[in-house]
Design a protein around this motif. Sequence first.
Motif, PDB file in Angstrom:
ATOM      1  N   VAL A 281      -3.180  -1.582 -21.375  1.00 20.69           N
ATOM      2  CA  VAL A 281      -1.812  -1.267 -20.977  1.00 20.69           C
ATOM      3  C   VAL A 281      -1.105  -2.561 -20.625  1.00 20.69           C
ATOM      4  N   THR A 282       0.020  -2.791 -21.268  1.00 22.26           N
ATOM      5  CA  THR A 282       0.903  -3.890 -20.897  1.00 22.26           C
ATOM      6  C   THR A 282       2.183  -3.250 -20.377  1.00 22.26           C
ATOM      7  N   ALA A 283       2.573  -3.609 -19.171  1.00 22.90           N
ATOM      8  CA  ALA A 283       3.762  -3.040 -18.544  1.00 22.90           C
ATOM      9  C   ALA A 283       4.737  -4.158 -18.212  1.00 22.90           C
ATOM     10  N   VAL A 284       6.010  -3.902 -18.506  1.00 20.55           N
ATOM     11  CA  VAL A 284       7.060  -4.886 -18.254  1.00 20.55           C
ATOM     12  C   VAL A 284       8.135  -4.231 -17.388  1.00 20.55           C
ATOM     13  N   SER A 285       8.389  -4.840 -16.235  1.00 25.72           N
ATOM     14  CA  SER A 285       9.405  -4.304 -15.343  1.00 25.72           C
ATOM     15  C   SER A 285       9.806  -5.358 -14.323  1.00 25.72           C
TER      16      SER A 285
ATOM     17  N   HIS B  62       3.486  -0.977 -23.393  1.00 25.54           N
ATOM     18  CA  HIS B  62       2.873  -1.233 -24.695  1.00 25.54           C
ATOM     19  C   HIS B  62       1.413  -0.832 -24.536  1.00 25.54           C
ATOM     20  N   ILE B  63       0.999   0.165 -25.293  1.00 21.75           N
ATOM     21  CA  ILE B  63      -0.333   0.736 -25.140  1.00 21.75           C
ATOM     22  C   ILE B  63      -1.128   0.524 -26.423  1.00 21.75           C
TER      23      ILE B  63
ATOM     24  N   LYS C 106      -2.136  -5.430 -17.917  1.00 25.17           N
ATOM     25  CA  LYS C 106      -1.384  -6.672 -17.750  1.00 25.17           C
ATOM     26  C   LYS C 106       0.033  -6.272 -17.373  1.00 25.17           C
ATOM     27  N   THR C 107       0.578  -6.940 -16.356  1.00 27.08           N
ATOM     28  CA  THR C 107       1.942  -6.646 -15.925  1.00 27.08           C
ATOM     29  C   THR C 107       2.780  -7.921 -15.981  1.00 27.08           C
ATOM     30  N   TYR C 108       4.039  -7.749 -16.368  1.00 22.94           N
ATOM     31  CA  TYR C 108       4.953  -8.879 -16.508  1.00 22.94           C
ATOM     32  C   TYR C 108       6.345  -8.478 -16.046  1.00 22.94           C
ATOM     33  N   THR C 109       7.088  -9.447 -15.560  1.00 24.73           N
ATOM     34  CA  THR C 109       8.521  -9.257 -15.378  1.00 24.73           C
ATOM     35  C   THR C 109       9.151  -9.430 -16.754  1.00 24.73           C
ATOM     36  N   PRO C 110      10.394  -8.985 -16.943  1.00 24.96           N
ATOM     37  CA  PRO C 110      11.039  -9.202 -18.241  1.00 24.96           C
ATOM     38  C   PRO C 110      11.110 -10.682 -18.622  1.00 24.96           C
TER      39      PRO C 110
END
Length: 83
Positions: free
Chosen positions: A30-34, A20-21, A68-72
Amino acid sequence: MQPEEVQQRLSDQLDNCEFHIQGEGCNFQVTAVSERFAELSRVKAQQLIYGALSDEIASGALHAVSIKTYTPEQWAALDNGRN
């Protein structure tokens, strides 16, 4: 750069991530989910994202990047992914 360009660059470099940019010009959030972030420290997860954008940062096309990084599971817990 445009958000779509940042997203494409990240998608090309990092498989199995949702991005999500937000932003414009040379400043982006940048928000990244993985699931891959479950095994990484916060610093290592951010380094992974920075690494994928290293050419753009080095050239000055990107100047400021907030990550920002997140797990699902973490992402789902944030108001069903709406933050």
